[in-house]
Write a protein that holds these residues in place. Structure first.
Motif, short mmCIF file in Angstrom:
data_model
loop_
_atom_site.label_atom_id
_atom_site.label_comp_id
_atom_site.label_asym_id
_atom_site.label_seq_id
_atom_site.Cartn_x
_atom_site.Cartn_y
_atom_site.Cartn_z
N LEU A 123 12.92 6.01 7.90
CA LEU A 123 13.76 5.85 6.71
C LEU A 123 14.97 4.97 7.00
O LEU A 123 15.46 4.26 6.11
CB LEU A 123 14.24 7.22 6.22
N ALA A 124 15.44 4.99 8.24
CA ALA A 124 16.63 4.20 8.60
C ALA A 124 16.41 2.71 8.40
O ALA A 124 17.37 1.96 8.21
CB ALA A 124 17.02 4.48 10.05
N ARG A 125 15.15 2.27 8.42
CA ARG A 125 14.88 0.84 8.19
C ARG A 125 15.39 0.37 6.83
O ARG A 125 15.73 -0.80 6.66
CB ARG A 125 13.38 0.57 8.26
N SER A 126 15.44 1.29 5.88
CA SER A 126 15.89 0.91 4.54
C SER A 126 17.38 0.60 4.51
O SER A 126 17.89 0.06 3.52
CB SER A 126 15.56 2.01 3.54
N LEU A 127 18.09 0.92 5.61
CA LEU A 127 19.54 0.68 5.68
C LEU A 127 19.90 -0.47 6.60
O LEU A 127 21.07 -0.76 6.80
CB LEU A 127 20.25 1.95 6.16
N THR A 128 18.90 -1.14 7.17
CA THR A 128 19.19 -2.20 8.13
C THR A 128 19.38 -3.56 7.47
O THR A 128 19.83 -4.50 8.12
CB THR A 128 18.06 -2.31 9.17
N ARG A 129 19.04 -3.68 6.20
CA ARG A 129 19.30 -4.91 5.45
C ARG A 129 19.38 -4.55 3.97
O ARG A 129 19.07 -3.44 3.58
CB ARG A 129 18.22 -5.97 5.71
N SER A 130 19.76 -5.50 3.14
CA SER A 130 19.91 -5.24 1.71
C SER A 130 18.55 -5.35 1.02
O SER A 130 17.89 -6.39 1.10
CB SER A 130 20.89 -6.23 1.09
N TYR A 131 18.12 -4.27 0.37
CA TYR A 131 16.85 -4.26 -0.36
C TYR A 131 17.09 -4.07 -1.85
O TYR A 131 17.99 -3.33 -2.27
CB TYR A 131 15.94 -3.14 0.15
N ASP A 132 16.26 -4.74 -2.63
CA ASP A 132 16.28 -4.55 -4.09
C ASP A 132 15.27 -3.51 -4.53
O ASP A 132 15.45 -2.87 -5.57
CB ASP A 132 15.95 -5.88 -4.79
N LEU A 133 14.21 -3.34 -3.73
CA LEU A 133 13.12 -2.43 -4.08
C LEU A 133 12.62 -1.74 -2.81
O LEU A 133 12.33 -2.40 -1.81
CB LEU A 133 11.96 -3.21 -4.72
N ILE A 134 12.54 -0.40 -2.86
CA ILE A 134 11.99 0.37 -1.74
C ILE A 134 10.95 1.33 -2.29
O ILE A 134 11.23 2.09 -3.23
CB ILE A 134 13.08 1.15 -0.98
N ALA A 135 9.75 1.31 -1.68
CA ALA A 135 8.69 2.24 -2.05
C ALA A 135 8.57 3.28 -0.94
O ALA A 135 8.26 2.94 0.20
CB ALA A 135 7.38 1.50 -2.24
N PHE A 136 8.82 4.54 -1.28
CA PHE A 136 8.69 5.65 -0.34
C PHE A 136 7.36 6.35 -0.60
O PHE A 136 7.16 6.92 -1.67
CB PHE A 136 9.83 6.66 -0.53
N ASP A 137 6.47 6.30 0.37
CA ASP A 137 5.14 6.91 0.22
C ASP A 137 5.12 8.24 0.97
O ASP A 137 5.15 8.27 2.20
CB ASP A 137 4.08 5.95 0.79
N GLU A 138 5.07 9.34 0.24
CA GLU A 138 5.07 10.70 0.79
C GLU A 138 6.21 10.86 1.82
O GLU A 138 5.98 11.17 2.99
CB GLU A 138 3.73 11.02 1.45
N PRO A 139 7.46 10.68 1.42
CA PRO A 139 8.57 10.64 2.39
C PRO A 139 8.90 11.97 3.04
O PRO A 139 9.63 11.98 4.03
CB PRO A 139 9.75 10.15 1.54
N THR A 140 8.39 13.09 2.51
CA THR A 140 8.78 14.39 3.09
C THR A 140 7.60 15.16 3.68
O THR A 140 7.71 16.36 3.91
CB THR A 140 9.46 15.27 2.02
#
Length: 517
Positions: free
Chosen positions: A426-443
């Motif tokens: 999940l930390a990858r989503s904070l390493t650069r600026s994203y406009d769209l993130i798809a979380f597939d079964e994140p929990t």
């Protein structure tokens, strides 16, 4: 996972006066610099389902790996039917009737279902492997479990849910005294889960003891007899599954009172479209003629059974699955067929459901895994040269922000618990600026406390204006965490359900209908 009716077990209860079937006495397990288990005593009665409960990193997986013979304790004893036993391998445990189904698969992808079921225990005739008997016994096991698998199919051609079925079936190839199940329903549909629970009931009626790990309260209510709570590698308490409240369990698990699991969905008005999909079909037929859109600052759910097309659609949009027809537009630009690398650079990140085989490099460090999607930008690089100091600083900051435990960024990811592995991805989503993130079964496979933190993390991203796609088989996540939802069935969108109609009945109504489509 679809909603499961939380009905308690209605079977003959295990004899509380009988001596334990299996015990651990003062089990301790040390790794370099870490004590994973500290003087843990546990007992399992014949014919009971004993749930192990605790946060990720509490020691549950370490304990069951010791019981299954996959790991040796540093100190302590294992007692089976009143006699101390020494388990030097998984084979030793199976010879004694102890079999485990771990959350992380141990299958040989290039071998068939039947070959995996009997690997290392192949029946022979006149010194030659008896393939006819393997086929017959494999078919018998699969039929008993209600798993619609062909014994001759290669494992690498199965979905993750089907591979989970093979793992479960492996445990039933010999006589059982103790069955250990680690999050066994994580990849199963509601129908397949019902089959598994019916089988568990049959096994307990025969006196088999079940050690069961789950974070799903409905499952505990439905099949559990007792619950043992671990925290930070220590035994906390054993309580009755029928009378213990969810609040009590969470407090025992965390040592603190935890509020509502789902955060307030106080999102502002949705912005401009970020992702637009028009009549998209994939070459493999997993997605057929799907149109949908996602706007900035909203969380769009994708619901449906395993294999319904919800994950496959985002994989196709991300460039990880071949497109046969249709168009994908990201921020108004046609990105159909672009590679994952191009999409990441354009501000689109997809985080897969299978963190071990698709999401993480298990034998590489936390630092390398967190930084993987951003090596082309500062602080991870300076021009064409990697900036190791900048990378280490940023990753250490993210490890602290996500409460990685332990916060050792040079440690290999495979040495962390499942929940902490999920945090690394999940930390990858904070390493650069994203406009769209798809979380597939994140929990999948994470505890209640970590689950709540992940939900807040996702909502915070949406509040900041990121367009979020939440792909989930866990119906409560769709109902409580999304602005609206698309329901998939057999590769198509059955319905788009707006926020004011997001109820369990409305969503489930589209899971199975129009079977002729």
């Amino acid at each position: 996972m679809s909603a499961i009716t939380a009905e308690p077990r209605d079977t003959v209860q295990p004899d509380k006066a009988a001596p334990p079937l299996l015990q651990t006495v003062g089990i301790t397990k040390d790794y370099p610099g870490v004590r994973a288990l500290d003087d843990v005593s546990f007992e399992l009665r014949a014919g009971e389902v004993h749930v192990l409960f605790g946060e990720n990193g509490a020691g549950k997986s370490t304990l069951i790996s010791i019981l299954a013979g996959a790991n040796a304790p540093t100190a302590g004893r294992i007692v089976l039917r009143g006699e101390e036993v020494h388990l030097h391998s998984v084979h030793d445990a199976r010879d004694l009737g102890i079999s485990a189904v771990f959350q992380e698969f141990s299958l040989i992808p290039q071998m068939s279902v039947e070959e995996n079921l009997f690997l290392g225990a192949e029946p022979t005739r006149s010194g030659v492997i008896d393939r006819a008997r393997i086929r017959s016994e494999a078919r018998e096991i699969l039929d008993e479990l209600g798993f619609a698998l062909k014994p001759e199919t290669r494992v690498d051609r199965l979905t993750r849910a089907e591979q989970q079925m093979v793992e479960i079936a492996k445990a039933f190839r010999s006589d059982l005294s103790v069955l250990i199940l680690d999050e066994p329903t994580a990849s199963l549909t509601s129908h397949e889960t019902d089959h598994l629970f019916a089988l568990i009931e049959k096994l307990t009626e025969r006196g088999v003891g079940i050690v069961y790990i789950t974070h799903r309260m409905a499952e505990i209510r439905r099949i559990g007899d007792r619950i043992t709570v671990l925290r930070d590698g220590r035994y906390i308490d054993t309580v009755d599954a029928g009378s213990a409240s969810e609040d009590e369990l969470v407090q025992l698990m965390t040592g603190r009172v935890v509020g509502g699991i789902f955060p307030r969905l106080d999102l502002g008005p949705a912005g401009a479209p970020v992702l637009e999909v028009e009549a998209l079909s994939t070459r493999d037929g997993a997605v057929r003629d799907v149109s949908m859109h996602v706007r900035a600052g909203e969380i769009v759910g994708m619901a449906g059974l395993v294999g319904s097309g919800k994950s496959e659609l985002m994989q196709a949009c991300f460039g990880a699955r071949a497109v046969a027809a249709g168009h994908v537009r990201l921020k108004g630009h046609d990105t159909t067929g672009r590679s994952p690398r191009q999409n990441i650079c354009d501000g689109f990140l997809y985080l897969p459901s299978d963190r071990r085989t698709e999401g993480l490099m298990m034998m590489r460090s936390v630092r390398e895994n967190m930084a993987l999607a951003s090596l082309d930008i500062p602080p991870f690089s300076r021009g064409p040269v990697l900036d190791r100091r900048g990378e280490a600083r940023k990753v250490a900051e993210l490890a602290g922000r996500l409460n990685l435990s332990p916060p050792r960024i040079e440690r290999m990811v495979e040495h962390f618990s499942g929940g902490n592995q999920q945090k690394v991805m999940l930390a990858r989503s904070l390493t650069r600026s994203y406009d769209l993130i798809a979380f597939d079964e994140p929990t999948v496979g994470v505890d209640v406390g970590t689950r709540a933190a992940i939900y807040e993390f996702i909502v915070d991203l949406a509040r900041a204006g990121v367009a979020i796609v939440l792909i989930s088989s866990d119906l409560p996540e769709i109902l409580h965490l999304t602005s609206r939802a698309y329901v998939f069935y057999r590769g198509r969108v059955q319905a788009e359900v707006p926020a004011d109609q997001l109820t369990e009945e409305n969503v489930l109504a589209h899971f199975f209908e129009r079977e002729s489509a």
